[in-house]
Design a protein around this motif. Structure first.
Motif, PDB file in Angstrom:
ATOM      1  N   LYS A 276       0.869  -1.154   0.160  1.00 22.91           N
ATOM      2  CA  LYS A 276       0.038  -0.122   0.112  1.00 22.91           C
ATOM      3  C   LYS A 276       0.746   1.445  -0.069  1.00 22.91           C
ATOM      4  N   GLU A 277       1.829   1.422  -1.059  1.00 24.02           N
ATOM      5  CA  GLU A 277       2.785   2.686  -1.127  1.00 24.02           C
ATOM      6  C   GLU A 277       2.486   3.477  -2.126  1.00 24.02           C
ATOM      7  N   LYS A 278       3.119   4.632  -2.207  1.00 27.33           N
ATOM      8  CA  LYS A 278       2.995   5.525  -3.392  1.00 27.33           C
ATOM      9  C   LYS A 278       3.517   4.947  -4.626  1.00 27.33           C
TER      10      LYS A 278
ATOM     11  N   ILE B 158      -3.382 -10.182   1.787  1.00 24.80           N
ATOM     12  CA  ILE B 158      -3.263  -9.340   3.097  1.00 24.80           C
ATOM     13  C   ILE B 158      -2.494  -8.110   2.404  1.00 24.80           C
ATOM     14  N   ASN B 159      -2.617  -6.871   3.087  1.00 24.95           N
ATOM     15  CA  ASN B 159      -1.768  -5.886   3.012  1.00 24.95           C
ATOM     16  C   ASN B 159      -1.097  -5.344   4.382  1.00 24.95           C
ATOM     17  N   VAL B 160      -0.419  -4.290   4.110  1.00 26.02           N
ATOM     18  CA  VAL B 160       0.196  -3.553   5.412  1.00 26.02           C
ATOM     19  C   VAL B 160      -0.822  -3.040   6.332  1.00 26.02           C
TER      20      VAL B 160
ATOM     21  N   TYR C  60       5.533   3.858   6.781  1.00 25.53           N
ATOM     22  CA  TYR C  60       4.210   4.001   5.986  1.00 25.53           C
ATOM     23  C   TYR C  60       3.745   5.670   6.112  1.00 25.53           C
ATOM     24  N   LYS C  61       4.152   6.159   7.022  1.00 21.21           N
ATOM     25  CA  LYS C  61       3.782   7.953   7.172  1.00 21.21           C
ATOM     26  C   LYS C  61       4.561   8.530   5.758  1.00 21.21           C
TER      27      LYS C  61
END
Length: 219
Positions: A157-159, A183-185, A209-210
């Motif tokens: 789930k990243e940019k 699954i995801n983060v 993640y932030k």
């Protein structure tokens, strides 16, 4: 979070597929965690993983008639998922995969498997971060094919590559397909919070993640 996701997280933590530390990713990002499917190297492990893939594919309810694995880790995943779909759901689905390099003799080319023309394809890989591997390999698929969906075991789930939109947004805009994951983060974060475990690792994960996470995913 449903029971199946918890079961999968427990499985990959036990097998040390989900690792914590310091890892340099293909995108160049330095991550405090890493999903490494190469630790699932027994017949039991790979078939168990393929059952999770098969369940995700069936319950996505998308239309498809071919599976495609991304070299190298996607090759055993796509073949074992085809087996799981047949054994569990009685679906006899053909599969193919790509090579890293073009073969110049005998069965030449970069695609292994029956020619992919006018197929509704599901792409299978182990993990997605910035989408670099998927973007590099989608170009090998004939333009007459339809990418029905992309299935991974773990979605970070990243940019995306451009760091303006999420990886999901970039791939959907360019290829008009969705990304599905076992699954995801966010699931992992919720699981660690619920279990009240690996507190330092969770702290580092949240900081990472932030910085790189999709802005539309709240924590």
């Amino acid at each position: 979070m449903n029971r199946r996701k918890k079961k999968f997280i427990k499985f990959v933590l036990k097998k040390k597929v989900l690792q914590f530390g310091q890892f340099k990713l293909k995108s160049g990002r330095i991550s405090p965690y890493f999903f490494n499917s190469q630790f699932l190297y027994s017949g039991y492990d790979i078939f168990k993983l393929s059952q999770f893939y098969a369940y995700s594919i069936i319950h996505s309810k998308i239309s498809f008639n071919r599976l495609f694995g991304l070299a190298y880790k996607g090759i055993p995943l796509v073949s074992s998922t085809a087996i799981a779909l047949k054994i569990i759901y009685n679906l006899n689905i053909k599969y193919a995969f790509n090579r890293k390099e073009h073969k110049l003799y005998s069965d030449s080319g970069i695609i292994v498997g029956k020619e992919l023309i006018k197929q509704k394809i599901i792409i299978i890989d182990d993990v997605i971060t910035a989408g670099l591997t998927i973007q590099e390999n989608i170009k090998h698929l004939n333009q007459k094919n339809i990418i029905s969906g992309i299935f991974v075991a773990f979605d970070r789930k990243e940019k995306g590559i451009l760091k303006k939109n999420s990886t999901h947004q970039e791939i959907h805009q360019q290829h008009n397909c969705k990304i599905f994951s076992i699954i995801n983060v966010i699931d992992l974060i919720q699981y660690l919070k619920e279990k009240n475990t690996k507190k330092e690792e969770l702290k580092n994960l949240l900081l990472y993640y932030k910085k790189y996470g999709s802005k539309k995913i709240p924590i």
